[in-house]
Design an enzyme around this catalytic site. Structure first.
Site, mmCIF file in Angstrom:
data_model
loop_
_atom_site.group_PDB
_atom_site.id
_atom_site.type_symbol
_atom_site.label_atom_id
_atom_site.label_comp_id
_atom_site.label_asym_id
_atom_site.label_seq_id
_atom_site.Cartn_x
_atom_site.Cartn_y
_atom_site.Cartn_z
ATOM 1 C CE1 TYR A 180 4.679 -32.849 -34.680
ATOM 2 C CE2 TYR A 180 5.926 -34.378 -33.314
ATOM 3 C CZ TYR A 180 5.842 -33.189 -34.013
ATOM 4 O OH TYR A 180 6.940 -32.351 -34.040
ATOM 5 C CB SER A 213 9.844 -35.106 -34.070
ATOM 6 O OG SER A 213 9.663 -35.242 -32.674
#
Length: 273
Positions: A147, A134
């Site tokens: 995350y 990401s």
């Protein structure tokens, strides 16, 4: 001997969002696709697509599913570690169970899948592993700290595997999507701890920005197109996909600006300062 593009792909997290779009496009392009989800009933029924039940938080489930895929497919050419989820809340409010769940899904599970498939790829002298991390691995997403941290860990593990497996015929890709318009946010869980008025307001302010960014982001088609190009060219390395600012301007800013300036700008952008 002339080399041919790989034809057999295994992608985790194929039931929705980026994973489902990538699986659909790969099937349309003629690849033999094996896709997994925790519940097999959520997976599509397409010609050329093989549904697999796999829970990344359960090592026994991973071993059973991946060995089944490898044996029934005759050998996986491309592994796409795509499955993921998010938990939203202040880092200081995460429970150990919530942290463990994020780590299992984003790091430990994908690594276990790779540990099973990589020796088989090495025996055949070819293969490609695409780890979907990401842009949050590069720029922390507020209130999704674990995350971002665990996606950064996945990025570093991709680099480590690339170095350790050099000369073995396996290509490693760290693919970093930016804000992509998917149901990811709707599926994100909230921390179970009581936040209090101050933390709740800060979370609400940041969430408003996060939701706006996601709604304005490109669809998962852009990730699918990038994924197909990477597979066709048997590429390696780090690649970012998303809007112009996230794929071009933000990485340039990271190279040119001090980290403290970037973090200060992020806090301001998400209405936290």
């Amino acid at each position: 001997m002339e080399s041919h593009p790989p034809q057999t792909v295994f992608i985790t997290g194929a039931s929705s969002g980026i994973g489902r779009m990538v699986a659909e496009r790969l099937v349309q392009e003629g690849f033999d696709v094996w896709g997994s989800a925790r519940s097999i009933s959520r997976l599509p029924e397409w010609d050329g697509f093989h549904a697999v039940e796999l829970d990344l938080c359960d090592p026994a489930s991973i071993e059973h599913a991946v060995i089944q895929v490898e044996e029934e497919s005759g050998g996986i050419d491309v592994l796409i570690n795509n499955a993921g989820n998010g938990i939203f809340g202040p880092v200081v409010k995460f429970s150990q169970a919530e942290l463990d769940s994020q780590f299992q899904t984003l790091v430990s599970g994908p690594l276990t899948v790779s540990q099973i498939l990589l020796p088989r790829m090495q025996e055949r002298g070819q293969g490609q592993v695409i780890n979907v991390s990401s842009i949050g691995a590069q720029f922390p997403i507020p209130f999704m700290g674990p995350y971002s941290a665990f996606k950064a860990t996945l990025s570093m593990l991709t680099d480590a595997l690339s170095v350790e497996c050099a000369g073995r015929g396996i290509q490693f890709v760290d693919l970093r999507p930016g804000d992509i318009r998917t149901p990811f946010n709707q599926a994100a869980a909230k921390v179970e701890a009581e936040l209090g008025e101050d933390w709740q307001q800060r979370c609400d302010d940041a969430w408003e920005v996060i939701e706006k960014e996601l709604e304005q982001g490109p669809t998962a088609d852009v990730v699918a197109e990038k994924m197909i190009a990477l597979i066709r060219s048997q590429s390696s390395g780090r690649h970012t996909v998303g809007n112009f600012f996230q794929t071009c301007m933000a990485p340039l800013g990271e190279r040119l600006l001090p980290r403290k300036i970037i973090l200060k700008a992020l806090a301001s952008y998400y209405k936290l300062s």
